[in-house]
Design an enzyme around this catalytic site. Structure first.
Site, PDB file in Angstrom:
ATOM      1  N   HIS A  55     -26.296 -16.869 -22.941  1.00  0.00           N
ATOM      2  CA  HIS A  55     -27.502 -16.264 -22.349  1.00  0.00           C
ATOM      3  C   HIS A  55     -27.585 -16.614 -20.876  1.00  0.00           C
ATOM      4  O   HIS A  55     -26.771 -17.375 -20.367  1.00  0.00           O
ATOM      5  CB  HIS A  55     -28.763 -16.643 -23.122  1.00  0.00           C
ATOM      6  CG  HIS A  55     -29.161 -18.092 -23.037  1.00  0.00           C
ATOM      7  ND1 HIS A  55     -28.397 -19.111 -23.555  1.00  0.00           N
ATOM      8  CD2 HIS A  55     -30.262 -18.696 -22.499  1.00  0.00           C
ATOM      9  CE1 HIS A  55     -29.010 -20.272 -23.359  1.00  0.00           C
ATOM     10  NE2 HIS A  55     -30.134 -20.049 -22.718  1.00  0.00           N
ATOM     11  N   HIS A  57     -29.735 -18.211 -18.770  1.00  0.00           N
ATOM     12  CA  HIS A  57     -30.373 -19.358 -18.106  1.00  0.00           C
ATOM     13  C   HIS A  57     -29.399 -20.135 -17.217  1.00  0.00           C
ATOM     14  O   HIS A  57     -28.219 -20.291 -17.537  1.00  0.00           O
ATOM     15  CB  HIS A  57     -30.999 -20.291 -19.140  1.00  0.00           C
ATOM     16  CG  HIS A  57     -32.301 -19.775 -19.687  1.00  0.00           C
ATOM     17  ND1 HIS A  57     -32.796 -20.144 -20.916  1.00  0.00           N
ATOM     18  CD2 HIS A  57     -33.193 -18.907 -19.154  1.00  0.00           C
ATOM     19  CE1 HIS A  57     -33.951 -19.528 -21.121  1.00  0.00           C
ATOM     20  NE2 HIS A  57     -34.217 -18.757 -20.073  1.00  0.00           N
ATOM     21  N   ASP A 132     -28.742 -21.717 -26.996  1.00  0.00           N
ATOM     22  CA  ASP A 132     -30.082 -22.279 -27.213  1.00  0.00           C
ATOM     23  C   ASP A 132     -30.815 -21.557 -28.335  1.00  0.00           C
ATOM     24  O   ASP A 132     -32.051 -21.491 -28.336  1.00  0.00           O
ATOM     25  CB  ASP A 132     -30.922 -22.185 -25.931  1.00  0.00           C
ATOM     26  CG  ASP A 132     -30.450 -23.148 -24.850  1.00  0.00           C
ATOM     27  OD1 ASP A 132     -29.544 -23.961 -25.108  1.00  0.00           O
ATOM     28  OD2 ASP A 132     -31.008 -23.077 -23.734  1.00  0.00           O
ATOM     29  N   HIS A 170     -27.363 -28.301 -26.303  1.00  0.00           N
ATOM     30  CA  HIS A 170     -28.158 -29.450 -25.835  1.00  0.00           C
ATOM     31  C   HIS A 170     -28.158 -30.585 -26.848  1.00  0.00           C
ATOM     32  O   HIS A 170     -28.102 -30.353 -28.055  1.00  0.00           O
ATOM     33  CB  HIS A 170     -29.622 -29.046 -25.591  1.00  0.00           C
ATOM     34  CG  HIS A 170     -29.819 -28.129 -24.425  1.00  0.00           C
ATOM     35  ND1 HIS A 170     -29.988 -28.579 -23.137  1.00  0.00           N
ATOM     36  CD2 HIS A 170     -29.872 -26.784 -24.362  1.00  0.00           C
ATOM     37  CE1 HIS A 170     -30.134 -27.534 -22.321  1.00  0.00           C
ATOM     38  NE2 HIS A 170     -30.063 -26.431 -23.036  1.00  0.00           N
TER      39      HIS A 170
HETATM   40 FE    FE Z   1     -30.417 -24.434 -22.162  1.00  0.00          FE
HETATM   41 ZN    ZN Z   2     -31.772 -21.516 -22.415  1.00  0.00          ZN
END
Ligand code: FE
Ligand code: ZN
Length: 254
Positions: A55, A57, A132, A170
């Site tokens: 994605h 980000h 995410d 993450h």
């Molecule tokens: Fe992230």
């Molecule tokens: Zn993200």
């Protein structure tokens, strides 16, 4: 067989370096920054051929242009967000297949965190790169999507084989576990896992990748269709989207 290495960057991001040894391809998944990727490439003696973006980000695409300038690699990302992926060459959508040399990924559209978010599923290697969308014991915040969308997206990942390895982006697992216990503390598998996570983190170890089997059993965001979790958040058992939305709402203010 893919060789997969973790590159920890920024505070808590994991960039994944993926090497396909037959054709000699090397991909990096969601390069937040370029320099740690360069260092890992030098360490292994590999040449970067691909960037796979889940994605748009910045903590997933921040290294795109520098890596492309240095290596001329092919950037692959979500068709639904092609305008927001720096340097994108190949735009993929649900059901597409993408070859990394002799390895092949199936692509899933998994909107919810952002409107264009994809996951890469390398079935033969049991490796899922989900950015995410799905975290160990958590899921991404709904910045650009609805609970219904995210629940459907997570359902696609939940349906994968139990031994699928979940390479999320993450290290949020320990704080996710603390939250999960507040809504699903009666789940013995979760209690056990939370203890293991605390021990692993105390030893300075990563908790990613996890597996789909483990997430199905312990991740409250995959368990919104479980009557025990619905009861725990005070909602009827027949509306998983409402349960998911309530769990997500509580996590947002945890
Ligand atoms: Fe992230
Ligand atoms: Zn993200």
């Amino acid at each position: 067989m893919l060789e997969i290495h973790r590159i920890p960057v920024l505070n808590d991001n994991y960039v994944w370096l993926v090497h396909e040894p037959v054709a000699g391809r090397t991909a990096v998944v969601d390069p937040a920054v370029a320099e740690p990727v360069e260092a890992a490439l030098r360490r292994h003696g590999w040449t970067l051929t691909h960037i796979l973006n889940t994605h748009h980000h910045g903590d997933h695409t921040g290294g795109n242009l520098a890596l492309k300038a240095a290596h001329g690699c092919t950037i692959v990302g979500p068709a639904a967000d092609r305008d927001r992926i720096p340097g994108i060459d190949v735009a993929l959508a649900d059901g597409d297949r993408y070859a990394l040399g002799a390895a092949e990924a199936e692509v899933f559209d998994v909107p919810g965190h952002t409107r264009g978010h994809i996951a890469f599923w390398f079935a033969a290697d049991r490796a899922l790169f989900c950015g995410d969308t799905l975290f160990a014991l958590g899921c991404g915040r709904l910045f650009e999507g609805t609970p219904a969308q995210m629940w459907r997206s997570l359902g696609k990942l939940k349906a994968l084989p139990g031994d699928a390895r979940v390479f999320c982006a993450h290290e949020y697992t320990q704080s996710n576990a603390r939250f999960a216990l507040t809504v699903d503390g009666g789940n013995p598998a979760l209690v056990r896992r939370a203890r293991e996570i605390d021990a692993a983190r105390a030893r300075g170890e990563a908790t990613v990748p996890s597996t789909i089997a483990l997430e199905r059993e312990t991740n409250p965001f995959l368990r919104a269709d479980d009557p025990a979790l619905a009861a725990a958040v005070g909602l009827p058992a027949n509306d998983p989207v409402a349960v998911f939305a309530e769990v997500r709402r509580r996590k947002d203010s945890f």
